[in-house]
Enzyme design. Structure first.
Site, PDB file in Angstrom:
ATOM      1  N   PHE B 239       3.635 -20.129  40.233  1.00 30.91           N
ATOM      2  CA  PHE B 239       4.975 -20.396  40.778  1.00 30.91           C
ATOM      3  C   PHE B 239       5.377 -21.859  40.667  1.00 30.91           C
ATOM      4  O   PHE B 239       6.167 -22.350  41.462  1.00 30.91           O
ATOM      5  CB  PHE B 239       5.051 -19.920  42.246  1.00 30.91           C
ATOM      6  CG  PHE B 239       4.451 -18.559  42.460  1.00 30.91           C
ATOM      7  CD1 PHE B 239       4.998 -17.449  41.845  1.00 30.91           C
ATOM      8  CD2 PHE B 239       3.330 -18.390  43.252  1.00 30.91           C
ATOM      9  CE1 PHE B 239       4.435 -16.190  42.010  1.00 30.91           C
ATOM     10  CE2 PHE B 239       2.756 -17.125  43.420  1.00 30.91           C
ATOM     11  CZ  PHE B 239       3.319 -16.022  42.795  1.00 30.91           C
ATOM     12  N   ILE B 464       0.490 -15.682  33.755  1.00 32.19           N
ATOM     13  CA  ILE B 464       0.564 -16.008  35.185  1.00 32.19           C
ATOM     14  C   ILE B 464       1.021 -14.810  35.997  1.00 32.19           C
ATOM     15  O   ILE B 464       1.425 -14.950  37.157  1.00 32.19           O
ATOM     16  CB  ILE B 464       1.503 -17.220  35.428  1.00 32.19           C
ATOM     17  CG1 ILE B 464       2.877 -16.966  34.803  1.00 32.19           C
ATOM     18  CG2 ILE B 464       0.904 -18.489  34.864  1.00 32.19           C
ATOM     19  CD1 ILE B 464       3.888 -18.079  35.069  1.00 32.19           C
ATOM     20  N   THR B 466       3.302 -12.655  34.660  1.00 29.70           N
ATOM     21  CA  THR B 466       4.650 -12.309  34.214  1.00 29.70           C
ATOM     22  C   THR B 466       4.662 -11.232  33.139  1.00 29.70           C
ATOM     23  O   THR B 466       5.697 -10.635  32.875  1.00 29.70           O
ATOM     24  CB  THR B 466       5.327 -13.560  33.648  1.00 29.70           C
ATOM     25  OG1 THR B 466       4.435 -14.166  32.712  1.00 29.70           O
ATOM     26  CG2 THR B 466       5.614 -14.551  34.750  1.00 29.70           C
ATOM     27  N   ILE B 638      16.051  -7.555  27.268  1.00 28.79           N
ATOM     28  CA  ILE B 638      14.917  -7.324  28.168  1.00 28.79           C
ATOM     29  C   ILE B 638      13.775  -6.790  27.315  1.00 28.79           C
ATOM     30  O   ILE B 638      13.890  -5.742  26.687  1.00 28.79           O
ATOM     31  CB  ILE B 638      15.307  -6.325  29.276  1.00 28.79           C
ATOM     32  CG1 ILE B 638      16.411  -6.915  30.173  1.00 28.79           C
ATOM     33  CG2 ILE B 638      14.085  -5.934  30.108  1.00 28.79           C
ATOM     34  CD1 ILE B 638      16.062  -8.208  30.866  1.00 28.79           C
ATOM     35  N   THR B 643       7.860  -4.783  33.204  1.00 23.80           N
ATOM     36  CA  THR B 643       7.505  -6.119  33.668  1.00 23.80           C
ATOM     37  C   THR B 643       8.752  -6.850  34.185  1.00 23.80           C
ATOM     38  O   THR B 643       8.661  -7.659  35.113  1.00 23.80           O
ATOM     39  CB  THR B 643       6.808  -6.928  32.558  1.00 23.80           C
ATOM     40  OG1 THR B 643       7.631  -6.942  31.398  1.00 23.80           O
ATOM     41  CG2 THR B 643       5.461  -6.332  32.228  1.00 23.80           C
ATOM     42  N   LYS B 710      16.865 -14.134  27.670  1.00 20.09           N
ATOM     43  CA  LYS B 710      17.067 -15.121  28.727  1.00 20.09           C
ATOM     44  C   LYS B 710      15.901 -14.983  29.712  1.00 20.09           C
ATOM     45  O   LYS B 710      15.526 -13.875  30.076  1.00 20.09           O
ATOM     46  CB  LYS B 710      18.377 -14.864  29.469  1.00 20.09           C
ATOM     47  CG  LYS B 710      19.640 -15.085  28.629  1.00 20.09           C
ATOM     48  CD  LYS B 710      20.880 -14.792  29.464  1.00 20.09           C
ATOM     49  CE  LYS B 710      22.157 -15.091  28.692  1.00 20.09           C
ATOM     50  NZ  LYS B 710      23.370 -14.803  29.508  1.00 20.09           N
ATOM     51  N   GLY B 711      15.361 -16.094  30.141  1.00 23.99           N
ATOM     52  CA  GLY B 711      14.220 -16.028  31.057  1.00 23.99           C
ATOM     53  C   GLY B 711      14.618 -15.411  32.381  1.00 23.99           C
ATOM     54  O   GLY B 711      15.719 -15.626  32.875  1.00 23.99           O
ATOM     55  N   GLU B 714      12.607 -16.617  37.194  1.00 22.52           N
ATOM     56  CA  GLU B 714      13.083 -17.410  38.326  1.00 22.52           C
ATOM     57  C   GLU B 714      14.514 -17.049  38.711  1.00 22.52           C
ATOM     58  O   GLU B 714      15.215 -17.849  39.302  1.00 22.52           O
ATOM     59  CB  GLU B 714      12.960 -18.897  37.984  1.00 22.52           C
ATOM     60  CG  GLU B 714      11.519 -19.302  37.747  1.00 22.52           C
ATOM     61  CD  GLU B 714      11.393 -20.698  37.175  1.00 22.52           C
ATOM     62  OE1 GLU B 714      11.290 -21.634  37.962  1.00 22.52           O
ATOM     63  OE2 GLU B 714      11.388 -20.838  35.933  1.00 22.52           O
TER      64      GLU B 714
END
Lengths: 339, 749
Positions: B239, B464, B466, B638, B643, B710-711, B714
């Site tokens: 994080f 991590i 993800t 996506i 996930t 796109k990430g 977060e």
């Protein structure tokens, strides 16, 4: 954690032989009894407790873990696990406040480990007590002062406090016991004795490091709860920051004996707000013979918290405690009682 | 398909199960401290019990007398370690405060480390080490005496004359908001294991940036980077807390060298609060001027952020709050407040979590002032340009609002506060926007493809939690036209080609883009030699069908083709804050992360979402529960709906936690964290999370990067706190402007 001698007692006599050297209720005692270990081992890892000998009494489970319900009342062996008692159908039906106080505490894993005797002796969660890097804690180091008085004290007590300690009694089950006039049975070097649970815990006063009235080496063996027919109308209401696995901000253990709209008898104990399991006898007296109208409930709640003192962050506990008690009494009155 | 594995919609990949899922659920996955080393010694840290002072004497006699103790390290014998430059962009040192004394600059600063044959002996000795400290009065936070305000070098968007527009506005709103200190508390603790072999060392440490760890540790201990290998196959949560080198790592490396024996450190939970970074507290002043129809003509956002004495760490989320809507004019400002605290750092969605909380709370307050539905207020201010005239690459905010609102049943809301009840429970409904800049960093990868249809992908990416292993496997399978089972993915090792820092939600876009490039190069070689062309990249990521290349390989006379690729996104420019640029690939190899995108690209690149929350507040005792939350998110392509949903779900839960629970308490007298453990630092338990619905809104954006991703890591924890706060207002009529929202803040009403 510091090195210690581990000794496993096969019976009460053996436990007493090893345990008699010191007061089990004192934090700094050299000898400590080990049951579920959920408080002791935790505090040893934190270096708060540094016993030289740990006496494992789990073998006593054979004789001291019974749950017996008879005409005289309820008898609970001190080594009964919290989960076993909370799961008992008899207790859930006849003493719901006991079952609820146990199952609303801790997590399933801890309830499976923790014994009733250890539960009532659970030590405070005061952050300054549990962190030895703070030098000032009268409970841990007598005479060193109290860091919580003017520190972060949102979780601390408003009833039964002293200038030397405002640490909250963290348990839930203790409130149920004190409300129901339970007795504690103990065994010591001088034999057995029994006394009211209400006399087990000591308010901090000037010696917060001594938390109970247990004598040297004494071992809690059982709790007895007298038959109380109206305990069927009892409950434990616990208000906390999240839905589970969290200590009370305020809680109330109540039992109601109703005759029509009037209260014939009532038992009230408060948790999360006091330094010891807290019986609100004045509040009970105010309610007897009255109805559960808003004005009476306000008077009752005010009586329960007469003399309460906040220390800043925990000021809200006075108002929250009153509302918790009011809500608990209303909920108890509305309970449908199985026959 | 099931709830955990939603059906892919347009431009979405299949919900492939995690490649490492079985290893994780069977306990076979080896995290850093699980990696076997030969005959390790065990370390235990000693941390300072005061926040400010000077060590005047050290007495280690009792500690050294504990059987099994090998050595004790303090400031007196650790002078060999070099000072590492503090790097607020990630990759370098997490703080300038790297010495172990004699000067003490924050609570819990490392002042010593015991190394012993066993963990127990090291711990016992640590408790017996005596440090005499001359204590000085520290400054704890915003309102303490002795703090210093300064301007960090952060971008402060400005457009038009916001002051005048505010003065001229028909409707004016002003509000203050505050967010507390928070700590990441990943379940995997901060561990470091170092083993030397002559002049080479291997470090096993959970890391979000393998090349940062490798290069920074090399600088710290004074060896060449090629002498350091960093390994971190799996990370048990990070994080943001594991993206930079913290002071412990050099200390463990030094100890292992001195003792000529591998040394393993697993710091305790409470030490984790002070030996790494955290999210610092912030304060915000918002001023909005609007027309009566809701159109915002002036937006002003000032932020104050706490940091340590020496380091100007600031998240500066005005960069994003200023872009979220088509404001008429904008004025922003960011200030640091320096106190006697450890240096804060990245924590999931660093800039947007506090700043968008403030904006989205203010939007709800404005909606009430305007007597407008808060969704409609967003619609009125939705647009494809920000106040500076910059255009969005794609923007699906209102699609998210409309889908989430429909699923939630928003149309049944009575807007009057306190109007909705269920027995003794007051019901409140609230909503807010989620937003996160779309970043991408330079990356490199190596792909091998064999005649038998098996592929091997190597990239020093970071698993991590993800799902990077899985989505990298999926993109290789798609490009090479093989089933995903045929792809072996290797990550988490600095001998592999570098991936950017797993921060800023960059990994999927960056890693998938470069792996696709390497696969395309292999395809080109196959095609040039008469191979069957690979299927064209499809709208959705899927596993390819078999391709027969055996003849082509035979013609080439090889069994395996290998391609190494580098990808530098065109958005990677000199960082406007740091103002430096070298070859970005060289920078990456030397352990510097450079991210492009967001508001710095040619177009505004952001992922967006909308969250709707129901709260219930007890009429008497005022405890707050969240029985229901719905979030809809649009984030380009996506890669994997399973996930992705998991990421969004975790984010929304964290958002609820942030709204109601999480706060690191600081004793102002001592500038010390008091609730530094998981019993007192409260987060939701299972019983707190009831109905949670994630809606994946299709979106296509080919501008952001080659794979159109796109990430999302977060995104979903942004805005949640505002949605909860807005719902609490709706339930009770009490507007709480300081997080967390605890029941005492509602008791007086």
């Amino acid at each position: 954690m510091q090195p210690f001698v581990y000794s496993r007692a096969e019976d009460a006599a053996a436990a007493l032989r090893n345990g008699n050297a010191s007061l089990p209720s004192a934090v700094e005692s050299a000898n400590q009894y080990l049951a579920g270990g959920t408080t002791l081992v935790d505090l040893m890892k934190l270096n708060v407790m540094r016993p030289r000998m740990v006496v494992d009494i789990n073998a006593l489970e054979k004789t001291a873990a019974q749950i017996e319900l008879g005409a005289q009342g309820l008898r609970l062996g001190a080594l009964a696990r919290m989960s076993a008692v909370a799961d008992s159908a008899d207790i859930r039906k006849n003493f719901p406040v006991i079952a609820q106080s146990l199952e609303l505490a801790a997590s399933a894993q801890i309830r499976n480990m923790a014994s009733l005797g250890g539960n009532v002796l659970q030590r405070t969660r005061c952050i300054y007590f549990r962190d030895t890097s703070y030098p000032n804690c009268n409970k841990r180091t007598p005479g060193s002062g109290c860091a919580a008085l003017e520190g972060i004290n949102r979780m601390h007590a408003v009833l039964g406090t002293s200038r030397d300690c405002i640490a909250t009694y963290p348990g839930d089950f203790g409130q149920a016991l004190i409300a129901l006039d339970a007795q504690v049975e103990v065994q010591g070097q001088d034999g057995k004795r029994a006394f009211p649970f209400a006399q087990l815990h000591r308010q901090p006063g000037a010696s917060p490091h001594i938390e109970t009235t247990l004598k040297e080496g004494e071992l809690i063996t059982a709790f007895t709860i007298p038959a109380l027919p109206f305990a069927k109308r009892s409950l434990y209401l616990k208000i906390r920051d999240r839905s589970s696995y969290e200590f009370a901000l305020a809680s109330a253990a109540v039992a109601l004996d109703l005759e029509g709209d009037k209260v014939r008898d009532v038992r009230i104990a408060l948790g999360g707000v006091a330094t010891v399991p807290w019986r609100a006898a004045d509040a009970e007296a105010r309610l007897k013979g009255k109805g559960l109208d808003d004005q009476t409930l306000t008077e009752v709640a005010n009586a329960a918290f007469a003399g309460a003192t906040g220390h800043g962050h925990n000021d809200f506990k006075v108002e929250l405690g009153k509302r918790t008690l009011t809500r608990a009494l209303k909920q108890a009155a509305a309970m449908e009682i199985p026959t | 398909m099931n709830r955990a594995a939603p059906d892919p919609k347009q431009n979405m990949g299949k919900p492939e199960p995690r490649l490492e899922g079985r290893l994780k659920v069977t306990g076979e996955a080896r995290y850093a401290s699980d990696m076997p080393v030969n005959n390790p010694a065990f370390a235990f840290l000693i941390t300072s019990p005061v926040a400010k002072g000077q060590i005047t004497a050290i007495d280690l006699a009792d500690a050294k007398a504990v059987p099994g103790v090998l050595d004790i390290f303090t400031h007196e014998n650790t002078g060999d370690l070099k000072h590492l430059k503090y790097d607020p962009q990630g990759g370098g040192g997490s703080t300038s405060i790297q010495d172990f004394g004699p000067k003490i600059q924050h609570d819990g600063q490392i002042i010593g480390m015991v190394v012993a044959d066993t963990y127990e002996a090291a711990r016992e000795a640590a408790y017996k080490a005596k440090f005499e400290i001359a204590t000085e009065k520290p400054s704890a936070g915003f309102h303490s005496e002795g703090v210093k305000e300064a301007s960090p070098k952060k971008s402060e968007p400005k457009a038009g004359d916001a002051e005048k527009a505010f003065d001229d506005a028909a409707v004016k709103f002003e509000g203050w908001y505050g967010t507390p200190t928070q700590h990441h508390n990943p379940i995997e603790l901060f561990t470091t294991t170092v083993a030397w072999n002559n002049d080479e060392l291997t470090v096993y440490e959970p890391s979000q940036f393998m090349y940062g760890l490798k290069n920074s540790l090399a600088s710290k201990v004074g060896v060449k980077p090629e002498k350091v290998r960093a390994i971190s196959h799996f990370v048990g949560g990070a994080f943001g807390s594991k993206a930079q080198l913290t002071p412990r790592t050099g200390l463990v490396a030094l100890a292992a060298k001195r003792l000529n024996r591998p040394v393993k450190l697993v710091a305790t939970r409470d030490q984790g609060f002070t030996i790494a970074t955290y999210r610092a507290e912030t304060q915000h002043k918002i001023r909005i001027g609007a027309q009566r129809d809701g159109k915002i003509t002036s937006f002003q956002h000032q932020g104050w952020e706490l940091t340590s004495r020496p380091d100007a760490y600031a998240v500066g989320g005005v960069e994003d709050s200023a872009r979220l809507y088509s404001f008429g004019a904008v004025k922003t400002d960011v200030k640091n407040v320096h106190a006697d605290r450890n240096t804060p750092g990245f924590m999931r969605s660093p800039p947007v979590v506090p700043y968008i909380y403030a904006l989205e709370s203010a939007m709800d307050e404005l909606a009430y002032q305007l007597k407008m539905d808060p969704v409609e207020l967003r619609r009125v201010n939705d647009g494809m340009k920000d106040a500076t005239g910059k255009e969005w690459s794609s923007r699906s905010l209102m699609q998210c609002y409309d889908e989430a609102a429909a699923a939630f049943g928003w149309s049944k809301r009575n807007a009057e506060p306190g109007s909705m009840r269920d027995g003794d429970w007051l019901i409140g409904w609230g909503c807010a926007s989620a937003v996160y800049p779309t970043h991408m960093g330079p990356a490199a990868a190596r792909v091998q493809f064999s005649a038998d249809g098996q592929a091997r992908v190597q990239i020093a990416a970071h698993e991590i939690g993800t799902g990077i292993l899985t989505v990298v496997g999926q993109i290789a399978a798609e490009r090479l036209g093989i089933p995903v089972e045929n792809v072996r993915v290797e990550v988490g090792d600095s001998v592999l080609p570098p991936a950017p820092v797993a921060g800023g939600s960059t990994q999927t876009a960056s890693c998938c883009s470069v792996v696709a490039k390497a696969c395309d190069a292999i395809n080109a070689r196959l095609n040039a030699n008469g191979g069957t062309p690979a299927p064209a990249p499809r709208e959705t990521v899927g596993t390819g069908t078999g391709r027969n290349h055996e003849e082509t390989f035979a013609r080439l006379g090889v069994a395996t083709l290998e391609e190494y690729a580098e990808q530098v996104p065109k958005e990677v420019k000199p960082n406007p804050v740091m103002g430096l640029v070298v070859d970005p690939m060289k920078k990456l190899y030397s352990g510097s992360s450079m991210l492009g995108g967001g508001s710095h690209a040619e177009k505004l690149m952001y992922a967006l979402g909308a969250e709707f929350v129901e709260v219930r507040v007890h009429r008497l005792t005022r405890e707050i529960r969240v029985p229901r939350i719905v979030g809809a998110f649009a984030a380009g392509r996506i890669m994997n709906t399973r996930t992705a949903r998991s990421q969004y779900m975790g984010g929304m839960i964290w958002g609820i936690s942030s709204a109601l629970h999480e706060a690191t308490e600081i004793d102002p007298r001592y500038a010390r964290y008091t609730n530094d453990n998981l019993a007192d630092y409260i987060i939701p338990v299972n019983a707190d999370i009831q109905q949670l619905e994630v809606i994946l809104v299709p979106e296509k954006d080919d501008l952001v990067n080659p794979v159109g991703v796109k990430g999302i890591g977060e995104l979903a924890n942004v805005g949640t706190a505002a949605a909860v706060a807005n719902a609490v207002f709706h339930a009770t009529g009490v507007r709480v402007r300081e997080l967390p929202i605890r029941l005492e803040k509602l008791l007086t009403a």
